[in-house]
Structures are given as structure tokens and as C-alpha cells.
Motif scaffolding. Structure first.
Motif, PDB file in Angstrom:
ATOM      1  N   UNK A  41      -7.535  18.319  26.821  1.00 24.92           N
ATOM      2  CA  UNK A  41      -6.766  17.405  27.162  1.00 24.92           C
ATOM      3  C   UNK A  41      -7.411  16.283  27.970  1.00 24.92           C
ATOM      4  N   UNK A  42      -8.337  16.570  28.835  1.00 23.83           N
ATOM      5  CA  UNK A  42      -9.067  15.788  29.627  1.00 23.83           C
ATOM      6  C   UNK A  42      -9.912  14.691  28.534  1.00 23.83           C
ATOM      7  N   UNK A  43     -10.770  15.296  27.554  1.00 20.34           N
ATOM      8  CA  UNK A  43     -11.384  14.411  26.822  1.00 20.34           C
ATOM      9  C   UNK A  43     -10.436  13.507  26.015  1.00 20.34           C
ATOM     10  N   UNK A  44      -9.151  13.901  25.590  1.00 23.27           N
ATOM     11  CA  UNK A  44      -8.170  13.078  25.010  1.00 23.27           C
ATOM     12  C   UNK A  44      -7.838  11.953  25.881  1.00 23.27           C
ATOM     13  N   UNK A  45      -7.660  12.377  26.990  1.00 22.85           N
ATOM     14  CA  UNK A  45      -7.096  11.286  28.045  1.00 22.85           C
ATOM     15  C   UNK A  45      -8.053  10.153  28.420  1.00 22.85           C
ATOM     16  N   UNK A  46      -9.384  10.766  28.401  1.00 21.68           N
ATOM     17  CA  UNK A  46     -10.608   9.673  28.686  1.00 21.68           C
ATOM     18  C   UNK A  46     -10.793   8.907  27.577  1.00 21.68           C
ATOM     19  N   UNK A  47     -10.522   9.242  26.290  1.00 21.59           N
ATOM     20  CA  UNK A  47     -10.723   8.650  25.274  1.00 21.59           C
ATOM     21  C   UNK A  47      -9.471   7.561  25.149  1.00 21.59           C
ATOM     22  N   UNK A  48      -8.353   7.918  25.378  1.00 20.53           N
ATOM     23  CA  UNK A  48      -7.106   7.111  25.313  1.00 20.53           C
ATOM     24  C   UNK A  48      -7.095   5.985  26.460  1.00 20.53           C
TER      25      UNK A  48
ATOM     26  N   UNK B 217     -29.196   4.906  26.908  1.00 19.06           N
ATOM     27  CA  UNK B 217     -28.140   4.970  26.045  1.00 19.06           C
ATOM     28  C   UNK B 217     -26.823   5.390  26.585  1.00 19.06           C
ATOM     29  N   UNK B 218     -25.887   4.806  25.801  1.00 18.51           N
ATOM     30  CA  UNK B 218     -24.521   4.942  26.278  1.00 18.51           C
ATOM     31  C   UNK B 218     -23.734   4.351  25.182  1.00 18.51           C
ATOM     32  N   UNK B 219     -22.384   4.306  25.365  1.00 17.78           N
ATOM     33  CA  UNK B 219     -21.111   3.829  24.395  1.00 17.78           C
ATOM     34  C   UNK B 219     -20.791   4.873  23.385  1.00 17.78           C
ATOM     35  N   UNK B 220     -19.681   4.805  23.272  1.00 26.75           N
ATOM     36  CA  UNK B 220     -19.245   5.771  22.019  1.00 26.75           C
ATOM     37  C   UNK B 220     -17.987   4.718  21.291  1.00 26.75           C
ATOM     38  N   UNK B 221     -18.420   4.151  20.193  1.00 33.66           N
ATOM     39  CA  UNK B 221     -17.409   3.051  19.656  1.00 33.66           C
ATOM     40  C   UNK B 221     -17.092   3.620  18.259  1.00 33.66           C
TER      41      UNK B 221
ATOM     42  N   UNK C 182     -10.477  -4.508  35.122  1.00 29.66           N
ATOM     43  CA  UNK C 182     -10.891  -4.830  33.712  1.00 29.66           C
ATOM     44  C   UNK C 182     -12.344  -5.085  33.735  1.00 29.66           C
ATOM     45  N   UNK C 183     -13.038  -5.192  34.626  1.00 27.14           N
ATOM     46  CA  UNK C 183     -14.348  -5.517  34.640  1.00 27.14           C
ATOM     47  C   UNK C 183     -15.276  -4.025  34.688  1.00 27.14           C
ATOM     48  N   UNK C 184     -14.452  -3.145  34.924  1.00 26.81           N
ATOM     49  CA  UNK C 184     -14.996  -1.818  34.892  1.00 26.81           C
ATOM     50  C   UNK C 184     -15.793  -1.334  33.581  1.00 26.81           C
ATOM     51  N   UNK C 185     -16.963  -0.667  33.823  1.00 23.94           N
ATOM     52  CA  UNK C 185     -17.721  -0.355  32.599  1.00 23.94           C
ATOM     53  C   UNK C 185     -16.945   0.575  31.748  1.00 23.94           C
ATOM     54  N   UNK C 186     -16.606   0.727  30.384  1.00 22.67           N
ATOM     55  CA  UNK C 186     -16.009   1.585  29.587  1.00 22.67           C
ATOM     56  C   UNK C 186     -17.142   2.226  28.621  1.00 22.67           C
ATOM     57  N   UNK C 187     -16.992   3.639  28.365  1.00 20.79           N
ATOM     58  CA  UNK C 187     -17.734   4.205  27.523  1.00 20.79           C
ATOM     59  C   UNK C 187     -17.010   4.007  26.086  1.00 20.79           C
ATOM     60  N   UNK C 188     -15.765   4.341  25.829  1.00 19.44           N
ATOM     61  CA  UNK C 188     -15.167   4.183  24.461  1.00 19.44           C
ATOM     62  C   UNK C 188     -14.912   2.930  24.268  1.00 19.44           C
ATOM     63  N   UNK C 189     -15.158   2.479  22.949  1.00 17.19           N
ATOM     64  CA  UNK C 189     -14.879   1.207  22.261  1.00 17.19           C
ATOM     65  C   UNK C 189     -14.132   1.466  20.966  1.00 17.19           C
ATOM     66  N   UNK C 190     -13.290   0.691  20.295  1.00 17.11           N
ATOM     67  CA  UNK C 190     -12.933   0.697  19.054  1.00 17.11           C
ATOM     68  C   UNK C 190     -12.854  -0.536  18.377  1.00 17.11           C
ATOM     69  N   UNK C 191     -13.075  -0.670  17.069  1.00 20.34           N
ATOM     70  CA  UNK C 191     -13.027  -1.829  16.196  1.00 20.34           C
ATOM     71  C   UNK C 191     -11.617  -1.577  15.455  1.00 20.34           C
ATOM     72  N   UNK C 192     -10.655  -2.104  16.091  1.00 19.26           N
ATOM     73  CA  UNK C 192      -9.214  -2.100  15.737  1.00 19.26           C
ATOM     74  C   UNK C 192      -9.202  -2.439  14.398  1.00 19.26           C
ATOM     75  N   UNK C 193      -9.426  -3.322  13.739  1.00 22.39           N
ATOM     76  CA  UNK C 193      -9.431  -3.801  12.501  1.00 22.39           C
ATOM     77  C   UNK C 193      -9.828  -2.631  11.350  1.00 22.39           C
ATOM     78  N   UNK C 194     -10.996  -2.131  11.425  1.00 21.91           N
ATOM     79  CA  UNK C 194     -11.742  -1.583  10.677  1.00 21.91           C
ATOM     80  C   UNK C 194     -11.306   0.222  10.666  1.00 21.91           C
ATOM     81  N   UNK C 195     -10.875   0.466  11.910  1.00 17.11           N
ATOM     82  CA  UNK C 195     -10.652   1.796  12.146  1.00 17.11           C
ATOM     83  C   UNK C 195      -8.999   1.991  11.771  1.00 17.11           C
ATOM     84  N   UNK C 196      -8.227   1.317  11.964  1.00 21.85           N
ATOM     85  CA  UNK C 196      -6.865   1.396  11.682  1.00 21.85           C
ATOM     86  C   UNK C 196      -6.541   1.181  10.246  1.00 21.85           C
ATOM     87  N   UNK C 197      -7.463   0.414   9.656  1.00 24.40           N
ATOM     88  CA  UNK C 197      -7.096   0.416   8.047  1.00 24.40           C
ATOM     89  C   UNK C 197      -7.944   1.405   7.256  1.00 24.40           C
ATOM     90  N   UNK C 198      -8.322   2.642   8.025  1.00 22.82           N
ATOM     91  CA  UNK C 198      -9.082   3.838   7.362  1.00 22.82           C
ATOM     92  C   UNK C 198      -8.217   4.930   7.303  1.00 22.82           C
TER      93      UNK C 198
END
Length: 446
Positions: free
Chosen positions: A10-17, A316-320, A36-52
């Protein structure tokens, strides 16, 4: 190479969301103090991801396993930790073999891992006597087997890792996993491939699998399951005799390969960002720096990981989430570099010039390795995932596959190695889904 696993819950899911949600919604639902300036680990390309459609199926199962885990999930996580311990020890044994030079080639580093924090230490964490301002060693913490000591004094953090003195905001504490190791997965793999070629192993590089054919009831077995008999590639057709086994070890590309057989695998690529600078270049271009001013081990905070691998200093960082794209996203790369400079400002000039390269972490929806026999076919095996831990588990995964191909049962493996390999089985996870696979292949153009 820490003996620990990232647990999907549940904590993982919350962190991603929380990372994916717009800043206003994130502050409203999760953290009212977030900026809003805080560094974020997870990112998403909304168009490509949501159309898949594949992403939608994966994220649905990820949500289900995170919020409503199966009754045996805890048992599987315990077996994963035992397996991780076995696999890492196997890898370390190879790297620490003094008659072998692969450790030098791979930039092996046994100086441990230092996880720093910038928050005020909790009073309850301090020792009662107050002398050393460190707490006692702990042998097991949730999903880890790494012994550690916690440092609760900024100056002691600097004494352990003096390269952190350049940070504008000094760390207030750190957890030091002093038995953790690291090495370059890329250099290790290339050297291992070279040795395999010397032994007669044949690799087809830059080769794409176009189709996979299977035969049923061809007289080679009593099984009614299809047997993979032919693999068509961009370099020609590979015909497989009845006694040949097929192992799909394609990382985040595993769903693409299995979709050619009408199968669904709950694995989605999580794009990671990395850049490397040279320690020698850092000392040569800045005569004020000394060797002790450079990172000497794994150093991480909440989302950024810096590792010393011989002359290489790797960030290394980021999960996109962006399908199978391996190109850096401009604004994400900008944030990544800014965070790397924040962590080690003395390396700013080199970080700015370094090239960012991206790779995929095969993110399994339940955080459990996909390893074993695929029960839809006679001669098909898979090893994939569970995310960022894949390389350190590689030798252990190969051992399990070799035993299964040699007709050992999971009970025999458990007797020999001390964990239940059935916990990682693709059975019930890699599914026969011919129509869905066709839809996804059309979307992916494969």
C-alpha cells in the motif's frame, strides 16, 4: 548489491500515486507541506502510457496487489529475501575471488552504502548513555538482511563520508549498511559475455525476434502443451530440436517477446536515468579537490543514488512510465541533473557536460521475481524482474533456471538452497491471452 528487496504494498502504491498526481491534488490528498519544486522520483508520459492497453492492465493489477495482497504474499516476500541473500552472496563470491580480475573490470566496491537524511533525528532513536550518538546495530529491518548502524550526528556523517561536506544543506543523520557492495552491471555483463564466447557460447547481437512458432502433438512428447519449435529473427530462422529449452530473459522487453506467443506478463518498463563522471577528470579540472572530496561508496538520500565504481562516479534516479522509450525526457532530465548537482555540487561542471543515458527496470506488478517454468508450453522458461534488483540476482536466477531445466523440482531446490522457488513461479501470473496480446502488438507495432 544490498541484501534487500523493494516491497510492493500500500505504501508503494501511495508513493507512486503521490508523485504522479498534479501538485495541488498531491498536497490535498497526501502532503500539505509539499512544494511544486520538490524533487519527484516517479514521472509519467501521460499520452503514450494512457493510450497503451497494456499499461492499463498492468496498473490495474499493480493496484490490486498493492491494496489487496494475496494471502501468500508475505510468504513470497520472505522467500524473495532468502533468494536475494543467496543470489547476492553468489555474486559477491565471484567478485571477491582473488584469482579472478572481474572485480577490477566491474569497478567492485565493498565500502558499504550510506543513506543520508536531512530531517531532525528522533529523540527516541538516541542511545540512553548519549556517548556515541549512534544506535546499536540491527540485523534485520523489514525487507533487508543488511546489518547497519545509524549515525545521528552531522559531523560523524562527514567523518564517514567527507564528500558530503560540500552540500548546501548538511545531512543530520545517516544509515550505514557497512556490508553492502556495488559494481557496474554493464561492465560485469560485457566481461561475462566475453568469457562465455571464449567457451563457445554464441550470441546474436542487435537481433530482433519477429515471431515464435509452436507445435502441438508433434510426437516428441506425451504432453498436450505446445512445444516452441521455431524462432524467426531479423537474422534468420532458428529451428529448435525437441530437446531444446527456451529461456526468455529479456528484462522489460519480456512482455513483447511473450506477446508473440499470445501470452501476457505483468511487467512494465520503469525508465531510469543515469549519468557518469570520471574521478580523475574531477581532480584534473579542479585543483582544489582532493580524492577524499569525491564519493567513495554508495551514497543515497530519498531518491538519488550515487555510486563509486573505480574511476566512475555514477548518478542514478527516476522511475518514469513512458512505454519502452529509452530517450531522456527533457524536463525530467533537467530535474535529475539539478538533483545530482545538489547532492555533489563540487562535481557540477562535469555533471552539466555528462550525457544522460536511460534504461528500463522490469517492474513486476507484485514485486516478486518472475522465475521458472511457463506452464503454457513444454519448453518455455522466464526470468524477469522484479524491478531495480535484477542484476544482483542474475547469477542466482541462472542457477534456478539451470536446475529446472535439469528436471529438478522446486522441492529439491528448496532442500538444497533453503527457499521455495515456487514462490517466484510464473504460473498464474504469465497468462494465456491471445486476443489481448494481438491488441497490444498492434499498439506496439510488433
Amino acid at each position: 548489491m544490498s541484501r534487500q528487496n523493494v516491497v510492493v504494498d500500500r505504501n508503494t502504491w501511495t508513493a507512486v500515486l503521490q508523485c504522479l498526481a498534479p501538485p495541488m491534488i498531491s498536497r490535498l490528498l497526501f502532503d500539505p507541506h509539499a512544494q511544486s519544486s520538490d524533487y519527484k522520483f516517479f514521472h509519467i508520459s501521460w499520452t503514450s502510457s494512457l493510450s497503451d492497453p497494456f499499461f492499463w492492465r498492468w496498473v490495474t493489477t499493480f493496484t490490486k496487489t498493492s491494496l489487496f495482497p494475496s494471502s501468500d504474499q508475505y510468504h513470497k516476500q520472505k522467500d524473495m529475501l532468502k533468494f536475494t541473500d543467496f543470489a547476492v552472496q553468489d555474486m559477491v563470491s565471484m567478485l571477491e575471488n582473488r584469482r579472478d580480475n572481474i572485480a577490477q573490470t566491474a569497478g567492485y566496491n565493498a565500502r558499504g552504502s550510506l543513506a543520508v537524511s536531512y530531517e531532525a533525528p528522533k529523540v527516541s532513536e538516541k542511545e540512553e548513555d548519549g556517548d556515541s550518538k549512534t544506535i546499536q546495530e540491527t540485523k534485520k529491518i523489514n525487507n533487508t538482511l543488511e546489518p547497519n548502524r545509524v549515525i545521528l550526528c552531522t559531523e560523524q556523517v562527514f567523518q564517514e563520508e567527507s564528500s558530503l561536506r560540500y552540500q548546501a544543506k548538511a545531512p543530520t543523520s545517516a544509515k550505514f549498511e557497512y556490508e553492502a557492495k556495488s559494481a557496474s552491471s554493464g561492465r560485469f555483463t560485457k566481461e561475462l559475455a566475453r568469457r562465455c564466447e571464449d567457451l563457445g557460447v554464441r550470441f546474436w547481437y542487435d537481433t530482433k525476434v519477429l515471431s515464435i512458432s509452436a507445435k502441438t502433438n508433434d510426437g516428441t512428447s506425451n504432453s498436450n502443451k505446445p512445444r516452441i519449435s521455431e524462432i524467426k529473427t531479423t537474422r534468420g530462422v532458428i529451428s529448435l530440436p525437441p530437446n531444446v529449452h527456451v529461456v526468455v530473459a529479456a528484462g522489460a522487453w519480456t512482455p513483447h517477446v511473450l506477446a508473440l506467443m499470445g501470452l501476457y506478463a505483468p511487467v512494465y518498463p520503469l525508465k531510469g536515468y543515469a549519468l557518469s563522471v570520471s574521478a580523475q577528470d574531477a581532480l584534473r579540472t579542479n585543483n582544489k579537490l582532493k580524492p577524499e572530496d569525491l564519493p567513495s561508496r554508495i551514497i543515497c538520500d530519498k531518491y538519488m543514488y550515487t555510486t563509486r565504481l573505480g574511476d566512475e562516479i555514477r548518478f542514478t534516479s527516476i522511475g518514469e512510465f513512458s512505454e519502452w522509450n529509452t530517450k531522456p525526457t527533457l524536463h525530467v532530465d533537467h530535474d535529475f541533473r539539478r538533483e545530482a548537482i545538489r547532492q555533489f555540487p563540487q562535481l557540477k561542471e562535469l555533471i552539466v557536460k555528462a550525457e544522460t543515458y536511460c534504461g528500463h527496470r522490469p517492474y513486476v506488478n507484485d514485486g516478486i521475481l518472475l522465475l521458472g517454468t511457463v506452464d503454457t508450453h513444454q519448453n518455455l522458461y522466464v526470468t524477469c524482474g522484479p524491478g531495480s534488483n535484477g542484476w544482483k540476482l542474475a547469477l542466482g536466477s541462472g542457477e534456478i533456471i539451470a536446475r529446472l531445466v535439469s528436471r529438478q523440482t522446486t522441492a529439491q531446490i528448496q532442500h538444497d538452497l533453503g527457499f521455495d522457488a515456487a514462490s517466484f513461479s510464473p504460473s498464474g501470473r504469465v497468462l494465456n491471452a491471445p486476443i489481448f496480446a494481438k491488441i497490444c502488438r498492434a499498439r506496439w507495432n510488433v
